[in-house]
Scaffold this active site. Structure first.
Site, short mmCIF file in Angstrom:
data_model
loop_
_atom_site.label_atom_id
_atom_site.label_comp_id
_atom_site.label_asym_id
_atom_site.label_seq_id
_atom_site.Cartn_x
_atom_site.Cartn_y
_atom_site.Cartn_z
N TYR A 158 0.84 -1.19 0.00
CA TYR A 158 0.00 0.00 0.00
C TYR A 158 0.88 1.24 0.00
O TYR A 158 0.70 2.15 -0.83
CB TYR A 158 -0.92 -0.02 1.22
CG TYR A 158 -1.65 1.27 1.50
CD1 TYR A 158 -1.12 2.22 2.36
CD2 TYR A 158 -2.88 1.53 0.91
CE1 TYR A 158 -1.77 3.42 2.62
CE2 TYR A 158 -3.56 2.72 1.18
CZ TYR A 158 -2.98 3.66 2.04
OH TYR A 158 -3.65 4.85 2.29
N1 LIG Z 1 -9.26 7.31 6.01
C1 LIG Z 1 -8.05 7.74 6.37
O1 LIG Z 1 -7.76 7.96 7.57
C2 LIG Z 1 -7.00 7.94 5.34
C3 LIG Z 1 -7.29 7.83 3.98
N2 LIG Z 1 -6.31 8.05 3.05
C4 LIG Z 1 -6.64 7.98 1.63
O2 LIG Z 1 -7.80 8.75 1.40
C5 LIG Z 1 -8.61 8.11 0.39
C6 LIG Z 1 -10.01 7.86 0.94
O3 LIG Z 1 -9.88 7.13 2.15
P1 LIG Z 1 -11.18 6.38 2.74
O4 LIG Z 1 -12.40 7.17 2.42
O5 LIG Z 1 -10.87 6.00 4.14
O6 LIG Z 1 -11.20 5.08 1.83
P2 LIG Z 1 -12.18 3.81 1.90
O7 LIG Z 1 -11.29 2.61 1.91
O8 LIG Z 1 -13.18 3.98 2.96
O9 LIG Z 1 -12.95 3.93 0.49
C7 LIG Z 1 -12.23 3.87 -0.69
C8 LIG Z 1 -13.19 3.69 -1.84
O10 LIG Z 1 -12.42 3.18 -2.92
C9 LIG Z 1 -13.21 2.25 -3.63
N3 LIG Z 1 -12.40 1.17 -4.22
C10 LIG Z 1 -11.50 0.39 -3.61
N4 LIG Z 1 -11.02 -0.53 -4.48
C11 LIG Z 1 -11.67 -0.33 -5.66
C12 LIG Z 1 -11.64 -0.96 -6.93
N5 LIG Z 1 -10.88 -2.04 -7.15
N6 LIG Z 1 -12.42 -0.48 -7.91
C13 LIG Z 1 -13.24 0.58 -7.69
N7 LIG Z 1 -13.33 1.23 -6.51
C14 LIG Z 1 -12.55 0.76 -5.50
C15 LIG Z 1 -14.17 1.64 -2.63
O11 LIG Z 1 -15.34 1.34 -3.38
P3 LIG Z 1 -16.63 0.56 -2.85
O12 LIG Z 1 -16.88 1.02 -1.46
O13 LIG Z 1 -17.70 0.98 -3.83
O14 LIG Z 1 -16.29 -0.92 -2.94
C16 LIG Z 1 -14.31 2.70 -1.56
O15 LIG Z 1 -15.54 3.36 -1.59
C17 LIG Z 1 -7.87 6.86 -0.01
O16 LIG Z 1 -7.09 7.09 -1.18
C18 LIG Z 1 -6.96 6.58 1.17
O17 LIG Z 1 -5.80 5.85 0.79
C19 LIG Z 1 -5.02 8.37 3.42
C20 LIG Z 1 -4.70 8.47 4.75
C21 LIG Z 1 -5.67 8.29 5.80
N1 LIG Z 2 -8.34 3.09 1.40
C1 LIG Z 2 -8.05 3.42 2.67
N2 LIG Z 2 -6.83 3.88 3.00
C2 LIG Z 2 -6.57 4.18 4.29
C3 LIG Z 2 -7.52 4.01 5.30
C4 LIG Z 2 -8.80 3.53 4.93
O1 LIG Z 2 -9.68 3.36 5.77
N3 LIG Z 2 -9.01 3.24 3.62
N4 LIG Z 2 -7.24 4.32 6.61
C5 LIG Z 2 -6.04 4.73 6.95
C6 LIG Z 2 -5.80 4.98 8.42
O2 LIG Z 2 -6.53 6.04 8.89
C7 LIG Z 2 -4.36 5.26 8.78
O3 LIG Z 2 -4.05 6.49 8.24
C8 LIG Z 2 -4.16 5.29 10.30
O4 LIG Z 2 -4.74 4.21 10.90
C9 LIG Z 2 -4.94 4.91 5.97
N5 LIG Z 2 -5.35 4.64 4.62
#
Ligand SMILES: NC(=O)C1=CN([C@@H]2O[C@H](COP(=O)(O)OP(=O)(O)OC[C@H]3O[C@@H](n4cnc5c(N)ncnc54)[C@H](OP(=O)(O)O)[C@@H]3O)[C@@H](O)[C@H]2O)C=CC1
Ligand SMILES: Nc1nc2c(c(=O)[nH]1)N=C([C@H](O)[C@@H](O)CO)CN2
Length: 246
Positions: A158
């Site tokens: 990742y």
């Molecule tokens: N949440 C956090 O604390 C953090 C998040 N991030 C980044 O921020 C962004 C959003 O995070 P977050 O909202 O938590 O992410 P989530 O994992 O909650 O959601 C990501 C979305 O991506 C979609 N997805 C995943 N794989 C596929 C695929 N193969 N094809 C199509 N769609 C796909 C999912 O679709 P579906 O639900 O429809 O299956 C999902 O709705 C991400 O890029 C993450 O890496 C970075 C640091 C911290």
């Molecule tokens: N696709 C996602 N990426 C990440 C998620 C997640 O929920 N979906 N969550 C994190 C965490 O918040 C991490 O930043 C600390 O635990 C990171 N990326």
């Protein structure tokens, strides 16, 4: 009003982004993989949604063809779709192969493919609007992660794939200047997942100087700032509570 294409709008950050820009009367094009109630609500609120599993190249190609057929202008392309796979111990070679392949696909290859496929739409947004008060750039925004900088012993592939995504920012910023700005946003903890227990939350918050989690609103504010910028491209904007200094 501007047209935004956001990948992964079904939940959490992607859903917050789609709702924010729909409320501003923007045209929102979104992708989702899993059918949810949130998807129907977005559709009722005017979003144009495409179901696509980016792990399936044929579906990615079909999505690109549909966008090229139906959308002549994209003002802002936001790569949000992401899976957060970890490397558990004692998996076999093919399991690790699949994890690495999936992480590189969703976080690097798909943004690469869509950036190349939609250049025309991102470029024509400037010409479509005629004379501007000031140069109005279109934007590509890659949602990265703090661990692209630091690595992650639990989410190795990742983190590596997010580092690849940040490198794409450098290349596309050069290739698409001066019409399209290309930047990354690298958050640390934004929001916990439902399964996160209290001890995990305390530990996660304490990883940053500010000892708290960010918010999806923090990313929204940063996207608005990038959209308004006349002088930022090829950069990664870090939203991490000072985690790099802890
Ligand atoms: N949440 C956090 O604390 C953090 C998040 N991030 C980044 O921020 C962004 C959003 O995070 P977050 O909202 O938590 O992410 P989530 O994992 O909650 O959601 C990501 C979305 O991506 C979609 N997805 C995943 N794989 C596929 C695929 N193969 N094809 C199509 N769609 C796909 C999912 O679709 P579906 O639900 O429809 O299956 C999902 O709705 C991400 O890029 C993450 O890496 C970075 C640091 C911290
Ligand atoms: N696709 C996602 N990426 C990440 C998620 C997640 O929920 N979906 N969550 C994190 C965490 O918040 C991490 O930043 C600390 O635990 C990171 N990326």
């Amino acid at each position: 009003m501007p047209t935004l294409l956001i990948t992964g709008v079904g939940q959490r950050l992607g859903l917050s982004l789609a709702n924010h820009f729909l409320a501003k009367q923007y045209k929102v094009i979104g992708t989702y993989r899993t059918e949810r109630a949130s998807i129907e609500t977005l559709r009722q609120n005017g979003a144009e949604l495409y179901q696509v599993d980016f792990y399936k190249p044929q579906q990615t190609q079909q999505f690109i063809n549909s966008v090229n057929r139906h959308h002549a202008v994209i003002d802002c392309l936001i790569h949000n779709a992401s899976d957060w796979h970890d490397e558990k111990d004692e998996l076999d070679f093919l399991d690790y192969h699949q994890i690495f392949s999936n992480m590189m696909t969703i976080h690097a290859e798909v943004p690469y493919q869509l950036n190349l496929a939609f250049k025309q739409q991102l470029t024509s947004s400037k010409s479509e609007s005629g004379i501007k008060q000031q140069p109005q750039y279109s934007d590509i925004i890659h949602i990265s992660d703090y661990v692209a900088f630091k690595g992650s012993k639990k989410h190795i592939a990742y983190a590596a794939s997010k580092a690849a995504l940040e490198n794409l920012t450098l290349s596309f910023a050069q290739r698409y200047s001066p019409i399209i700005k290309v930047n990354s946003i690298a958050p640390a903890l934004l929001a916990f997942n439902e399964h996160d227990d209290d001890s995990y939350k305390i530990k996660a918050r304490n990883k940053s100087l500010l000892q708290t989690e960010g918010s999806f609103q923090e990313v929204i504010k940063t996207i608005e700032w990038l959209r308004d910028s006349q002088y930022v491209t090829g950069r990664t904007i870090h939203l991490d509570g000072g985690r790099h200094l802890k």
